[in-house]
Design a protein around this motif. Structure first.
Motif, PDB file in Angstrom:
ATOM      1  N   MET A   1     -22.267  -6.965  -1.240  1.00 23.12           N
ATOM      2  CA  MET A   1     -21.560  -7.292  -2.472  1.00 23.12           C
ATOM      3  C   MET A   1     -20.316  -6.419  -2.614  1.00 23.12           C
ATOM      4  SD  MET A   1     -24.756  -7.733  -5.098  1.00 23.12           S
ATOM      5  CE  MET A   1     -23.668  -8.156  -6.455  1.00 23.12           C
ATOM      6  N   ARG A   2     -19.298  -6.948  -3.297  1.00 20.45           N
ATOM      7  CA  ARG A   2     -18.056  -6.218  -3.457  1.00 20.45           C
ATOM      8  C   ARG A   2     -18.166  -5.153  -4.553  1.00 20.45           C
ATOM      9  NH1 ARG A   2     -13.608 -10.258  -4.998  1.00 20.45           N
ATOM     10  NH2 ARG A   2     -15.321 -11.172  -6.207  1.00 20.45           N
ATOM     11  N   GLU A   3     -17.350  -4.127  -4.413  1.00 19.26           N
ATOM     12  CA  GLU A   3     -17.209  -3.171  -5.498  1.00 19.26           C
ATOM     13  C   GLU A   3     -16.464  -3.826  -6.659  1.00 19.26           C
ATOM     14  OE1 GLU A   3     -16.916   1.131  -3.253  1.00 19.26           O
ATOM     15  OE2 GLU A   3     -15.080  -0.061  -3.499  1.00 19.26           O
ATOM     16  N   THR A   4     -16.571  -3.214  -7.828  1.00 20.44           N
ATOM     17  CA  THR A   4     -15.907  -3.740  -9.020  1.00 20.44           C
ATOM     18  C   THR A   4     -14.906  -2.716  -9.535  1.00 20.44           C
ATOM     19  OG1 THR A   4     -17.841  -5.054  -9.658  1.00 20.44           O
ATOM     20  CG2 THR A   4     -16.209  -4.595 -11.369  1.00 20.44           C
ATOM     21  N   LEU A   5     -13.688  -3.185  -9.795  1.00 21.49           N
ATOM     22  CA  LEU A   5     -12.675  -2.347 -10.442  1.00 21.49           C
ATOM     23  C   LEU A   5     -12.655  -2.700 -11.924  1.00 21.49           C
ATOM     24  CD1 LEU A   5     -10.268  -0.396 -10.507  1.00 21.49           C
ATOM     25  CD2 LEU A   5      -8.793  -2.338  -9.892  1.00 21.49           C
ATOM     26  N   TYR A   6     -13.063  -1.729 -12.745  1.00 15.92           N
ATOM     27  CA  TYR A   6     -13.016  -1.893 -14.195  1.00 15.92           C
ATOM     28  C   TYR A   6     -11.724  -1.251 -14.712  1.00 15.92           C
ATOM     29  CZ  TYR A   6     -18.020  -3.053 -14.080  1.00 15.92           C
ATOM     30  OH  TYR A   6     -19.233  -3.634 -13.824  1.00 15.92           O
ATOM     31  N   ILE A   7     -10.994  -1.971 -15.557  1.00 12.97           N
ATOM     32  CA  ILE A   7      -9.758  -1.475 -16.151  1.00 12.97           C
ATOM     33  C   ILE A   7      -9.853  -1.610 -17.664  1.00 12.97           C
ATOM     34  CG2 ILE A   7      -7.271  -1.829 -16.376  1.00 12.97           C
ATOM     35  CD1 ILE A   7      -7.216  -2.906 -13.575  1.00 12.97           C
ATOM     36  N   ARG A   8      -9.471  -0.555 -18.375  1.00 14.16           N
ATOM     37  CA  ARG A   8      -9.337  -0.667 -19.829  1.00 14.16           C
ATOM     38  C   ARG A   8      -7.858  -0.850 -20.128  1.00 14.16           C
ATOM     39  NH1 ARG A   8     -11.146   3.068 -24.888  1.00 14.16           N
ATOM     40  NH2 ARG A   8     -11.376   1.319 -26.347  1.00 14.16           N
ATOM     41  N   LEU A   9      -7.454  -2.087 -20.369  1.00 14.20           N
ATOM     42  CA  LEU A   9      -6.048  -2.451 -20.509  1.00 14.20           C
ATOM     43  C   LEU A   9      -5.612  -2.216 -21.947  1.00 14.20           C
ATOM     44  CD1 LEU A   9      -3.668  -3.639 -18.913  1.00 14.20           C
ATOM     45  CD2 LEU A   9      -4.382  -5.900 -19.694  1.00 14.20           C
ATOM     46  N   ARG A  10      -4.996  -1.076 -22.201  1.00 18.53           N
ATOM     47  CA  ARG A  10      -4.551  -0.755 -23.554  1.00 18.53           C
ATOM     48  C   ARG A  10      -3.156  -1.311 -23.835  1.00 18.53           C
ATOM     49  NH1 ARG A  10      -7.954   3.336 -25.371  1.00 18.53           N
ATOM     50  NH2 ARG A  10      -7.188   2.743 -27.432  1.00 18.53           N
ATOM     51  N   PRO A  14       3.491  -1.769 -17.108  1.00 20.61           N
ATOM     52  CA  PRO A  14       3.048  -1.293 -15.784  1.00 20.61           C
ATOM     53  C   PRO A  14       2.978   0.222 -15.678  1.00 20.61           C
ATOM     54  CG  PRO A  14       4.652  -3.056 -15.556  1.00 20.61           C
ATOM     55  CD  PRO A  14       4.640  -2.687 -17.004  1.00 20.61           C
ATOM     56  N   GLY A  15       3.763   0.952 -16.476  1.00 20.40           N
ATOM     57  CA  GLY A  15       3.746   2.406 -16.403  1.00 20.40           C
ATOM     58  C   GLY A  15       2.789   3.069 -17.364  1.00 20.40           C
ATOM     59  N   ALA A  16       2.058   2.287 -18.171  1.00 21.21           N
ATOM     60  CA  ALA A  16       1.169   2.857 -19.187  1.00 21.21           C
ATOM     61  C   ALA A  16      -0.021   3.555 -18.549  1.00 21.21           C
ATOM     62  CB  ALA A  16       0.681   1.760 -20.135  1.00 21.21           C
ATOM     63  N   LEU A  38      -0.721   1.979 -14.819  1.00 23.30           N
ATOM     64  CA  LEU A  38      -1.332   0.677 -14.582  1.00 23.30           C
ATOM     65  C   LEU A  38      -0.926   0.095 -13.237  1.00 23.30           C
ATOM     66  CD1 LEU A  38      -2.986  -1.745 -15.507  1.00 23.30           C
ATOM     67  CD2 LEU A  38      -0.989  -2.560 -16.774  1.00 23.30           C
ATOM     68  N   GLU A  39       0.351   0.181 -12.864  1.00 17.77           N
ATOM     69  CA  GLU A  39       0.796  -0.406 -11.600  1.00 17.77           C
ATOM     70  C   GLU A  39       0.119   0.267 -10.417  1.00 17.77           C
ATOM     71  OE1 GLU A  39       4.981   0.000 -11.468  1.00 17.77           O
ATOM     72  OE2 GLU A  39       4.995   2.165 -11.825  1.00 17.77           O
ATOM     73  N   THR A  40      -0.217   1.553 -10.531  1.00 12.53           N
ATOM     74  CA  THR A  40      -0.939   2.257  -9.470  1.00 12.53           C
ATOM     75  C   THR A  40      -2.390   1.811  -9.416  1.00 12.53           C
ATOM     76  OG1 THR A  40       0.514   4.178  -9.726  1.00 12.53           O
ATOM     77  CG2 THR A  40      -1.573   4.520  -8.586  1.00 12.53           C
ATOM     78  N   ASP A 117      -1.499 -14.356 -22.585  1.00 10.16           N
ATOM     79  CA  ASP A 117      -0.465 -14.519 -21.553  1.00 10.16           C
ATOM     80  C   ASP A 117       0.107 -13.164 -21.138  1.00 10.16           C
ATOM     81  OD1 ASP A 117      -0.846 -17.248 -21.673  1.00 10.16           O
ATOM     82  OD2 ASP A 117       0.827 -17.614 -23.032  1.00 10.16           O
ATOM     83  N   GLU A 118       0.278 -12.258 -22.103  1.00 10.40           N
ATOM     84  CA  GLU A 118       0.809 -10.935 -21.771  1.00 10.40           C
ATOM     85  C   GLU A 118      -0.166 -10.170 -20.878  1.00 10.40           C
ATOM     86  OE1 GLU A 118       1.522  -9.138 -25.515  1.00 10.40           O
ATOM     87  OE2 GLU A 118       3.344 -10.286 -25.942  1.00 10.40           O
ATOM     88  N   TRP A 119      -1.448 -10.204 -21.220  1.00  5.74           N
ATOM     89  CA  TRP A 119      -2.443  -9.518 -20.395  1.00  5.74           C
ATOM     90  C   TRP A 119      -2.484 -10.089 -18.982  1.00  5.74           C
ATOM     91  CZ3 TRP A 119      -6.473 -10.162 -24.852  1.00  5.74           C
ATOM     92  CH2 TRP A 119      -6.255  -9.159 -25.821  1.00  5.74           C
ATOM     93  N   LEU A 120      -2.458 -11.409 -18.883  1.00  5.20           N
ATOM     94  CA  LEU A 120      -2.575 -12.035 -17.567  1.00  5.20           C
ATOM     95  C   LEU A 120      -1.298 -11.891 -16.749  1.00  5.20           C
ATOM     96  CD1 LEU A 120      -4.537 -15.254 -18.550  1.00  5.20           C
ATOM     97  CD2 LEU A 120      -5.356 -13.391 -17.128  1.00  5.20           C
ATOM     98  N   GLU A 121      -0.154 -11.874 -17.409  1.00  6.03           N
ATOM     99  CA  GLU A 121       1.114 -11.798 -16.685  1.00  6.03           C
ATOM    100  C   GLU A 121       1.197 -10.543 -15.838  1.00  6.03           C
ATOM    101  OE1 GLU A 121       4.835 -12.236 -15.111  1.00  6.03           O
ATOM    102  OE2 GLU A 121       3.491 -13.729 -15.998  1.00  6.03           O
ATOM    103  N   VAL A 122       0.772  -9.396 -16.405  1.00  4.72           N
ATOM    104  CA  VAL A 122       0.875  -8.147 -15.672  1.00  4.72           C
ATOM    105  C   VAL A 122      -0.049  -8.153 -14.445  1.00  4.72           C
ATOM    106  CG1 VAL A 122      -0.934  -6.890 -16.919  1.00  4.72           C
ATOM    107  CG2 VAL A 122       1.029  -5.639 -15.992  1.00  4.72           C
TER     108      VAL A 122
END
Length: 400
Positions: A1-10, A14-16, A38-40, A117-122
């Motif tokens: 099974m794949r690992e999971t990347l969890y992100i808390r998108l505040r 991209p630089g936040a 975020l971009e990293t 749309d903003e969340w998905l765009e990034v």
């Protein structure tokens, strides 16, 4: 099974600074949380599942009672049921369902399409498709009937008051918000405590059950996250498995092949085209679903044609200024403007409100040009929004 990347998108910047965690399959307790721009963080999403927690302060949690068991039908009816409770135009909002409860109610999350749309765009601008997008407050433990679950998160406090309810407030407003939610102080507060937390909760006046030992807010959320008790926002138009257009495809196909057999045909020929739906068994289910979406109070369908006649009579029938004449004019305008599709209808206070979809704003200009000739109705454009999914238009027709 794949690992999971969890992100808390505040923030969608991209630089936040963004908290994240890479979890091994089946991880249930150990979540090492780090922070980076975020971009990293997004560079680490390749070959991993991507689960995004978004701010609950940007959405609304509620529930609906709909006489249907199929989630697709409930999702179609939810905007009509909740319309009177929402200040925004429902066409500008996205609705997502939780799991149906024993009492028959469906948890619902409501968020602006622009925010989705903003969340998905990034993410999508970097070729990423999230597997789930979850409200962060629904990662808190589900409280009992006499409890609230709290997380102290910097200047904010996340409070989950039930399976489908909760609120976010500033620390200094916590006592006031708790007093509004529980004026008699009958509930206890189960508080997820960070290790460096210094706030004295005993001064609030509620019984407190501290749950200490958490290093970061994201760690506390992940240790309590139960996807089955949350709401994945990737539904309807944002679903990975189906889009809203595919969901409506049987209706649109029938409309184009039979000159709007269910809507336009029925209206132009005295609501006689419903008999075609009786002959086409596969279309009958779609007819009933659409009828119940427009008239959600109709839960028992015995004779679709007769019930539709009764509804039309209540809305003014074929009399001047009634529903049928306005619908006939609207149908003619849509047929004269190839590329426009009908997505929603309402008739109230002698006017017809319609939600339309299309590929670009030129279609709206053509429709406006068509109405410049005497048509027996006056066109008012209430909103026109252009996005990745095309153009969403809301119009009002009233007798001229």
């Amino acid at each position: 099974m794949r690992e999971t990347l969890y992100i808390r998108l505040r923030a969608a910047d991209p630089g936040a600074p963004t908290a994240y965690c890479i979890a091994r399959p089946q991880a249930v307790a150990s979540f090492m949380v780090l922070e980076a721009p975020l971009e990293t963080v997004l560079l680490q999403a390749a070959q991993r599942r991507l689960v995004v927690l978004v701010p609950s302060s940007d959405l609304r949690l509620t529930s609906v009672q709909v006489p249907a068991r199929q989630p697709a039908k409930v999702l179609q009816a939810a905007p009509y049921v909740l319309e009177d409770q929402l200040a925004e135009d429902v066409d500008s909002l996205h609705f997502a369902l939780g799991t149906r409860q024993a009492n028959g109610r469906w948890p619902v999350a409501v968020v602006a399409r622009q925010r989705m749309d903003e969340w998905l765009e990034v993410l999508q601008s970097r070729g990423l498709k999230p597997d789930s997008i979850l409200p962060d407050i629904l990662a808190l433990p589900v409280p009992g009937d006499q409890q609230f679950s709290l997380l102290l998160d910097g200047d904010q406090v996340l409070v989950r008051s039930g399976l489908d309810s909760g609120f976010v407030c500033q620390r200094e407003d916590l006592e006031l918000c708790l007093s509004i939610a529980d004026p008699d102080k009958r509930r206890s507060l189960r508080v997820l405590m960070l290790r460096d937390e210094t706030l004295d909760l005993s001064r609030l006046g509620w019984a407190v059950e501290p749950l200490p030992g958490h290093q970061t807010p994201l760690e506390a959320l992940l240790q309590n996250l139960q996807p089955a008790q949350s709401i994945d926002l990737l539904q309807g138009a944002y679903s990975q498995r189906q889009t809203l257009m595919r969901f409506l495809q049987p209706w649109r196909t029938a409309a184009s092949l039979a000159a709007a057999a269910i809507l336009a045909g029925a209206l132009l020929h005295g609501v006689q085209a419903w008999r075609l739906g009786r002959e086409l068994a596969s279309q009958e289910a779609a007819n009933i679903a659409r009828y119940q979406a427009i008239f959600p109070g109709e839960t028992r369908i015995v004779d679709l044609g007769a019930q539709l006649d009764q509804q039309m009579a209540q809305f003014g029938g074929a009399a001047p200024g009634g529903l049928l004449p306005l619908l006939e004019i609207l149908t003619q305008g849509i047929v004269a403007t190839p590329g426009l599709s009908l997505q929603s209808l309402q008739f109230r206070e002698g006017a017809l409100y319609a939600g339309l979809g299309g590929s670009d704003l030129q279609l709206l200009e053509r429709l406006k040009a068509w109405f410049e000739q005497p048509r027996g109705a006056r066109l008012e454009v209430q909103s026109a929004n252009s996005g990745a999914e095309g153009v969403q238009i809301r119009i009002r027709l009233s007798p001229s």
